[in-house]
Write an enzyme that holds these catalytic residues in place. Sequence first.
Site, PDB file in Angstrom:
ATOM      1  N   GLY C 146      38.384   1.749  36.386  1.00 38.30           N
ATOM      2  CA  GLY C 146      37.934   1.737  35.003  1.00 38.30           C
ATOM      3  C   GLY C 146      37.497   3.125  34.557  1.00 38.30           C
ATOM      4  O   GLY C 146      37.194   3.998  35.385  1.00 38.30           O
ATOM      5  N   CYS C 147      37.435   3.337  33.252  1.00 36.28           N
ATOM      6  CA  CYS C 147      37.119   4.662  32.712  1.00 36.28           C
ATOM      7  C   CYS C 147      35.694   5.092  33.069  1.00 36.28           C
ATOM      8  O   CYS C 147      35.465   6.184  33.587  1.00 36.28           O
ATOM      9  CB  CYS C 147      37.346   4.691  31.208  1.00 36.28           C
ATOM     10  SG  CYS C 147      36.574   3.347  30.294  1.00 36.28           S
TER      11      CYS C 147
END
Lengths: 342, 342, 342, 342
Positions: C146-147
């Site tokens: 995920g970012c």
Amino acid sequence: MKVALIGLSGYAGKVLYQLLGGHSRVNQVNIYDHNVDEVTTVADTYKGMIGNRDRVYPYDYSEIMNKNDAAFFATPAGVTSKLAQPFIHEGFPVIDLSGDYRLTDPQTYEDWYHKPAAVSGLDEAEYGIADFNHLASTTNYVANPGCYATATLTGLKPVFNSDMFSLDSVIVDAKSGTSGACKRLTESSHFTNVNENLSVYKPNQHQHIPEIMQQLVEWNHEAKPIQFTTSLLPISRGIMATMYVKVKPDVGISEIDELFEAELADAPFTRFTGTELPDIKEVVGTNFCDVGIAYNETNQTLMIVSVIDNLIKGASGQAVQNFNQMFGFAEDEGLKLAQVTV
Amino acid sequence: MKVALIGLSGYAGKVLYQLLGGHSRVNQVNIYDHNVDEVTTVADTYKGMIGNRDRVYPYDYSEIMNKNDAAFFATPAGVTSKLAQPFIHEGFPVIDLSGDYRLTDPQTYEDWYHKPAAVSGLDEAEYGIADFNHLASTTNYVANPGCYATATLTGLKPVFNSDMFSLDSVIVDAKSGTSGACKRLTESSHFTNVNENLSVYKPNQHQHIPEIMQQLVEWNHEAKPIQFTTSLLPISRGIMATMYVKVKPDVGISEIDELFEAELADAPFTRFTGTELPDIKEVVGTNFCDVGIAYNETNQTLMIVSVIDNLIKGASGQAVQNFNQMFGFAEDEGLKLAQVTV
Amino acid sequence: MKVALIGLSGYAGKVLYQLLGGHSRVNQVNIYDHNVDEVTTVADTYKGMIGNRDRVYPYDYSEIMNKNDAAFFATPAGVTSKLAQPFIHEGFPVIDLSGDYRLTDPQTYEDWYHKPAAVSGLDEAEYGIADFNHLASTTNYVANPGCYATATLTGLKPVFNSDMFSLDSVIVDAKSGTSGACKRLTESSHFTNVNENLSVYKPNQHQHIPEIMQQLVEWNHEAKPIQFTTSLLPISRGIMATMYVKVKPDVGISEIDELFEAELADAPFTRFTGTELPDIKEVVGTNFCDVGIAYNETNQTLMIVSVIDNLIKGASGQAVQNFNQMFGFAEDEGLKLAQVTV
Amino acid sequence: MKVALIGLSGYAGKVLYQLLGGHSRVNQVNIYDHNVDEVTTVADTYKGMIGNRDRVYPYDYSEIMNKNDAAFFATPAGVTSKLAQPFIHEGFPVIDLSGDYRLTDPQTYEDWYHKPAAVSGLDEAEYGIADFNHLASTTNYVANPGCYATATLTGLKPVFNSDMFSLDSVIVDAKSGTSGACKRLTESSHFTNVNENLSVYKPNQHQHIPEIMQQLVEWNHEAKPIQFTTSLLPISRGIMATMYVKVKPDVGISEIDELFEAELADAPFTRFTGTELPDIKEVVGTNFCDVGIAYNETNQTLMIVSVIDNLIKGASGQAVQNFNQMFGFAEDEGLKLAQVTV
């Protein structure tokens, strides 16, 4: 006075609620919402209105008329025309912020709004472009102008009250922040689409065009269809209408300047800034419309720049101004806003 | 090829440096700066260019000509005209991003730039509106157009290459983000003044007006002075030029559509979007100019909307395109940019 | 190579499409969409992709495996876990940008995602924090991080690979632009709500928390639950994770600096900026994660600032990096992005 | 009353001018500027204050004391300490918005402000964190707190008035819009640098740190140096301080909630929002500080979110509140602001 505010949840309703709270002649603001079935509070409607226990009542026209001296409709086009019928019938004072009673011709309404027009009352309503059409105390129903229409008409008033210009050459390139549109969630209001962007929308189809034309024709029977373009700015608040018109031969800048000075002098919330062109920020948070001009001799074109706060002068502030006129209050009552901006 | 980039510190210089780095026919980019006395690095100039050890050399024209096959000037107006003299004298290939050699008439330059014009070379320079004026391989000096001029000329090309329009009725309402101005610190670039605002600047005085007129006259000797307005948008990047022109009687939308289709078909980086009006975001990060139209029958007015990335198509991208033309490379070499935006 | 891109319509899918188009080892990108029934084009999906006739095919797993050498899933959590089953079964190379295979424990997935976990394949998937977990060529399924997790883990890697810090004191105050959330229309993505605002969302409930903890524990078995806060910035792009950790007595800034220098030296797309703290703008448009530190002696607290472009390093760029590792390509193939920003 | 406003040109001066204009106990606001030699007007200072003929007089301390009942200093740090000397000497009532009299220790002032401290009067000045330190009517000199200090102290007040927390674990991650800095033109206030960015500035060096610590120690002698970080948001207005503190064992969320409820109940402009975390937009345009909390059981960390309008509660609004306390006016006189925002 006690006033009813019908419709709190939109942008205009919220700002109107705030303005009426600071109006010295209004003792009580009673809020109604046609979408609620039971009493709620302002705090329930707005996250930021923490602890605000003011009640929001279900819509009930007879109760509204019984308990209040005037009513503001901040409900959407199409809804207002239905809700307002009993008020019109009774001659109860109404300030209507929707577009439903602005156009005198029902067919024109249906062409531009794509909704059925109001079944009655169109003739009784006065178009309340407050800086120019001072309402008589006998007015019962005022149709508050649209935001774009307000900025545009203020800038064009001098043009259509003179014979210095070619009236078939008017171009309006208008730009608005996102609060000019409603709060509905759409692709075009998504942050990622608006931010760092500029886009033209509804080309030649914006529903404020017919009310502008209707007023221009009233000012000058030789008015011709203007070009009117709307663009969405990546800002929350404010409108700029940049307008162009060809100047007739032998007309000079000094005459134009005098014309604007004279035509706008008596407009209580219009400030003519001459060749200092106004920007949006200088009017946000106020009820002012600032108008400046620049004349280009090389092509005989006059540029007029008109700016407003779309939610104050373009909606709720003008509604208060119309209310003041209807009841004979000072024009700026409730509108001496400290513009707490920098 | 080895190319010299003179001037890294401005916006155009930075973008040009990046674009040249991805150009398959450029083996080496040598950077020079007329403001430095000793060798520095790209990392010294740009905080974000961490670890970039590419050298920035003091300006030295003979060294530049000895070590490179072409030179890009990304230096300011007034500076370039002085630095470029030896290059012009030698016939060394130059792509000049400044405004110094765009205008063929020195008096016009001085009137609009308020600086002395170049003392020689104005006749040798070609105005490189790349999508329309394909450069011959014999061109040695190309004056890369201004950003506003590029967006405007692309949208107006069809208008001035037909007899369907009243050429004395052209209005251009152009808007730009802040990178269109230089990096200098001014009141008008302070965040608090730009943010949540829109302002008109340099009314009728923008220095791109004369280069637009010069090109329009070249396209059509009957061109008349256009109205040209520039506004500052609260965005970093992009230009929209919204243009209006009166259509002659008996001209219909289908003819206009065909005209635009035909006139823009061969422009390699222009995309005609028909009545789907383009927005700024769709071209930011690319070398494209997107052009759309909307015709208003009620007042015989055609609106043309033209958008570009001011730093790519409006500056450095077009410079690379001109470079490609001068050296016979594929038109899109170094310009097949993945637009990594959403 | 031919690669399949499944899911174009989200932000990550769009950026991935652009990046793969510039990857020299990818000859063909075939696009599939599980929401379409018949073939459409890229231009149909994206207004700005004018004239792009690349096809978008209906989803068909056997065709995808027949016609391609690898598949990227840019489909939402909950959808991917269903679509990916036949690929896992066949051992077909997959780079999965969703969260569905990041967590090895299905119960944890269900607790944080509020959806059923994948029925199989969780053990086969490798967590692809690309700068640190270099994938073996035998990897068939990579779960792209995920970012927020990417920015956070990069900054915390040195902390959890040393004994200089109190691991129970870690605070992460992370901020993201709007493209970090999906394109769905919500109150919280409406321009008027995001603009001129900052808001904390999902306090202690963001679904990237468990993947961060899972990786921290793998790096250091003494890892304790971190504090992790997410705020929404009024920008389109970029993440900053500001992190705090208590330093043990007798540890000095020079040791900390050396630790970070050493731990991040081999991370191909991580740039340690020392005490020059990075800002978001310097990495937007690139695959870099920039990390800087500031030590406060008065309270023995180390601040670590880590910034990424959430859609490149935080999603599609890292996916390409993982793809490069799986197939033995150069780490930066397709990722030498000219950061055409200023 | 007649009041003097010294310094109009900064953000705080402008907002203060607007607020005092709406204060029912203030008959006259006389404006003075130490940078002007002759009388000018408000309209000369602010483009948007069209037609405002209020005079701005050259600074003259004896005239100021003769003609006014109180003075507000909205002049910069370093300037105020010099100008204010005669007022202190005479015991003339002063509300000082600068940082010059906030710190009781001159050495601390010089360490953080890098300027000479005031030569006298430091002991006479009261630190006016208005929601908590109610001023006595005998106060002659109030040092109005800094914007960051106001947001931070309001959120930390309950923490430092209890024994539920580990006071050596306090982390403050604070973020401000650009009007928090002064109007000076700097690289860091240039639109292109602020827009679409977030950057940490003055790490561990912000001059509000010592006044926060001074007040915390006064509240609790066991206070330890906090971690305090400031980041620049791409917005014009507003501060959010996100704060973290470790909760001692055996303390539960209900006790914490009761503590905050109790500690903040009597603070007239503080609204405790419980676990509904406040955002910046809800307080912009008001004098409120909204405080919310979120407790993370997994790591015994309490997050406190505190938001203010930096120019109202963080500067000019709090100044009016302190003025009200000094003169025994209602606490909210001049501060019942209609928050005309949406």
